[in-house]
Design an enzyme around this catalytic site. Structure first.
Site, PDB file in Angstrom:
ATOM      1  N   SER A  50     -28.100  81.343  23.994  1.00 13.33           N
ATOM      2  CA  SER A  50     -29.022  80.541  24.801  1.00 13.33           C
ATOM      3  C   SER A  50     -28.634  79.077  24.905  1.00 13.33           C
ATOM      4  CB  SER A  50     -30.445  80.649  24.243  1.00 13.33           C
ATOM      5  OG  SER A  50     -30.505  80.174  22.905  1.00 13.33           O
ATOM      6  N   ASP A 340     -37.617  72.467  22.664  1.00 13.83           N
ATOM      7  CA  ASP A 340     -38.545  73.459  22.121  1.00 13.83           C
ATOM      8  C   ASP A 340     -38.203  73.653  20.651  1.00 13.83           C
ATOM      9  OD1 ASP A 340     -36.329  75.189  22.026  1.00 13.83           O
ATOM     10  OD2 ASP A 340     -36.942  76.333  23.788  1.00 13.83           O
ATOM     11  N   HIS A 343     -34.113  74.636  20.732  1.00 14.11           N
ATOM     12  CA  HIS A 343     -33.071  74.044  21.562  1.00 14.11           C
ATOM     13  C   HIS A 343     -33.200  72.529  21.681  1.00 14.11           C
ATOM     14  CE1 HIS A 343     -33.737  78.248  22.929  1.00 14.11           C
ATOM     15  NE2 HIS A 343     -32.420  78.268  22.822  1.00 14.11           N
TER      16      HIS A 343
END
Length: 365
Positions: A50, A340, A343
């Site tokens: 991600s 978040d 990340h």
């Protein structure tokens, strides 16, 4: 050029055009990492999780590791959520930008992908994936095997577009980047306990390195030569892990960081071994652990106000589907190290990418 010769423009207009062209070039070059003379990097090709995913998970109905909805993309062009796990650009984009290749690195599975995008590079990364095949299975992400399959398809399309010789040149001279390992350590080993019965941490990191090595050999066999592999980050210091196992004061989870450091030391040695045994291979270990840890621990020195919580919601647990339009976001993400609970923000990525490229670029040549 022919039209200029056929109908010469007044000298003043030509001078003005030259000035404007120089201005545009200088603006574009501002902040770019300077390549050595006679060195070409025609494309960037990215594999991983991600951190690098630019939207490959968008249409994967099986996974919860997606973010093609607000507030993701809040600071992206037009405020559009694209499937990037952040408030704006992610490292895939920033590497392409810093190398002067293009502003954004599109996801290979983007339905709007143009043939011209293939020539300068695409992203194969999938949020939730890992070196351990079980990691991708648990997250219903695109595994490294699946990412290699996309890469093979990409090569076939590229050959049809520019021919075999040009394709081979792009593969050999482009920079390939790999970012994996966080999900293996944090999710598969510690959170799900799916591997703890079979492996202790030394044995599990051996499994990760072996899988990484096999994956890199496949990329090499398919034509990649300049391959940068990022270390695992200080995963124990991301907000989610601090909330989960950091106690009431939410300290960094040192057992996670210790696992990451052990993996990193083994990965660096394996890359050195691959370089010795694979002709013309330039596999480069890219340390992100230490510079990111320094930003997290000494966040105030970098101009941030919050280093242990993300901007989304409470900042302690929200990520992916838990960071959604129902949760408020902070007024100014520029104050936060993390977007978040997993990340970093685009500001942090920008502080990491350019220095890392400047530090290691010569090793790709």
């Amino acid at each position: 050029m022919d039209s200029l010769m056929a109908s010469p423009l007044p000298l003043g207009i030509l001078v003005l055009r030259c000035f404007m062209l120089l201005l545009m070039v200088s603006c574009k070059a501002k902040g770019l990492v300077e390549l050595p003379p006679n060195v070409t990097v025609p494309a960037v090709l990215v594999f991983g999780d991600s951190i690098m995913d630019t939207g490959n998970n968008n249409n994967n109905m099986q996974t919860l590791a997606k973010c093609n909805f607000p507030p993701y993309g809040r600071d992206f062009e037009g405020g559009i959520p694209t499937g990037r796990f952040g408030n704006g650009k992610v490292p895939s984009d920033l590497v392409a930008e810093e190398l002067g290749i293009k502003e954004l690195l599109p996801a290979y599975l983007d339905p709007n992908l143009q043939p011209s995008d293939l020539v300068t590079g695409v992203c194969f990364a999938s949020g939730g994936s890992g070196y351990d095949p079980l990691t991708s299975k648990l997250a219903s992400a695109i595994s490294l095997t699946g990412q290699i399959d996309m890469f093979k398809e990409y090569i076939r399309k590229l050959k049809g577009l520019v021919g075999e010789d040009k394709t081979n040149f792009i593969l050999a001279n482009g920079i390939v980047l790999v970012v994996e390992g966080s999900n293996d350590i944090s999710n598969t080993y510690f959170l799900s306990h799916a591997r703890e019965v079979e492996y202790d941490i030394p044995a599990y990191t051996d499994l990760m390195v072996k899988s990484a090595s096999n994956f890199l050999k496949e990329i090499y066999q398919l034509g990649g030569r300049r391959i940068g592999v990022f270390s695992a980050p200080p995963i124990g210091c991301v907000p989610f892990q601090r909330t989960l196992v950091g106690g009431i004061v939410r300290k960094c989870a040192e057992k996670y960081n210790d696992a990451a450091k052990l993996f990193n030391s083994k990965l660096a040695k394996e890359l050195a071994s691959l370089n010795r045994n694979l002709p013309n291979a330039r596999m480069v270990y890219l340390d992100v652990y230490n510079p990111l840890l320094d930003i997290i621990v000494h966040y105030q020195n970098y101009g941030f106000k919050v280093g242990d919580r993300g901007c989304c919601g409470t900042g302690k647990i929200e990520a992916a589907v838990l960071c959604n339009p129902l949760h408020p976001t902070c007024p100014d993400v520029g104050d936060y190290v993390f977007w978040d609970s997993f990340h970093p923000s685009e500001n942090v990525y920008r502080r990491l990418v350019a220095p890392i490229l400047r530090k290691y670029l010569s090793q790709f040549i």
